[in-house]
Design a protein around this motif. Sequence first.
Motif, short mmCIF file in Angstrom:
data_model
loop_
_atom_site.label_atom_id
_atom_site.label_comp_id
_atom_site.label_asym_id
_atom_site.label_seq_id
_atom_site.Cartn_x
_atom_site.Cartn_y
_atom_site.Cartn_z
N SER A 166 -29.42 116.25 -69.12
CA SER A 166 -30.58 117.38 -69.43
C SER A 166 -30.08 118.66 -69.19
O SER A 166 -28.95 118.75 -68.35
N LEU A 167 -30.44 119.54 -69.84
CA LEU A 167 -29.75 120.83 -69.75
C LEU A 167 -30.11 121.33 -68.27
O LEU A 167 -29.09 122.03 -67.76
N ASP A 168 -31.04 121.03 -67.43
CA ASP A 168 -31.04 120.97 -66.05
C ASP A 168 -30.09 120.47 -65.16
O ASP A 168 -29.59 121.25 -64.29
N ASP A 169 -29.68 119.44 -65.58
CA ASP A 169 -28.48 118.77 -64.91
C ASP A 169 -27.29 119.39 -65.09
O ASP A 169 -26.50 119.50 -64.22
N ILE A 170 -27.04 119.69 -66.21
CA ILE A 170 -25.79 120.33 -66.91
C ILE A 170 -25.73 121.81 -65.97
O ILE A 170 -24.78 122.18 -65.31
N ARG A 171 -26.73 122.53 -65.84
CA ARG A 171 -26.69 123.87 -65.15
C ARG A 171 -26.72 123.66 -63.81
O ARG A 171 -25.75 124.38 -63.05
N ALA A 172 -27.07 122.61 -63.08
CA ALA A 172 -27.01 122.45 -61.71
C ALA A 172 -25.81 122.01 -61.65
O ALA A 172 -25.11 122.46 -60.31
N ASP A 173 -24.82 121.24 -62.31
CA ASP A 173 -23.60 120.84 -61.98
C ASP A 173 -22.66 121.95 -62.22
O ASP A 173 -21.66 122.15 -61.32
N LEU A 174 -23.07 123.23 -62.81
CA LEU A 174 -22.17 124.48 -62.97
C LEU A 174 -22.56 125.63 -61.83
O LEU A 174 -21.91 126.46 -61.58
N ALA A 175 -23.51 125.16 -61.02
CA ALA A 175 -23.88 126.11 -59.94
C ALA A 175 -22.76 126.40 -59.12
O ALA A 175 -22.20 125.49 -58.51
N GLY A 176 -22.50 127.81 -58.83
CA GLY A 176 -21.32 128.06 -57.91
C GLY A 176 -20.10 127.47 -58.53
O GLY A 176 -19.03 127.41 -57.70
N CYS A 177 -19.65 127.29 -59.76
CA CYS A 177 -18.79 126.89 -60.38
C CYS A 177 -17.29 127.66 -60.09
O CYS A 177 -17.47 128.98 -59.87
N ARG A 178 -16.41 126.98 -59.34
CA ARG A 178 -14.94 127.61 -59.09
C ARG A 178 -13.88 126.81 -60.04
O ARG A 178 -12.88 126.62 -59.40
#
Length: 197
Positions: free
Chosen positions: A4-16
Amino acid sequence: MSRSLDDIRADLAGCRRCVLSETRTNLVFGVGNPHAEVMFIGEAPGRQEDLGAEPFIGAAGQYLNTLLALAGLKREEIYIANVLKCRPPENRDPRPEEIEVCTPFLREQVKAIAPEILVTLGNFATRFILKTDRGITGLRGQVHITGRFSVLPIFHPAAAIYDRNKGPIMEDDFRLLGRLITKRREERAAREGRIQS
Ligand code: URA
């Protein structure tokens, strides 16, 4: 299975995952209708987008909003994301290694939204989606079929702001988008009619 878009967004949180994380203010995930028929793909966030955490809210976005009307679209009907989720310093071009680490998330967004039509704005989005080295000038103005998508490459709105000669071409391409939407809707209605009868 798509995430889901929410899951993808969560995976990107704080992306380094790349150097752009060192200079960005906000990651710009994407915005709009999660069931959009038409998804737009730009290049990368600019200054306004970096500050506001939303794609196309600066000058290019204002221009894009006026063009959408020519295709009979409202901004809230579409989904917009970029090839890169973080602003390159001084708006420099995306680098190959940045595109490589960031685009798997864009691919997942496309899968989750499952639009019928992808509008690629400028060279970077067009090359990524059509898997080509050809430039936007030779590709725009025609509908390309790739997999289950109709892809319409269009000049980047920022390029058309910079070069006013591109304005009439942009307008023609958004009118073409309007006709493509109508055609895809008619085809879908015919398919659904056949299934029901
Ligand atoms: N240009 C882009 O390609 N994307 C944005 O979000 C803003 C400007």
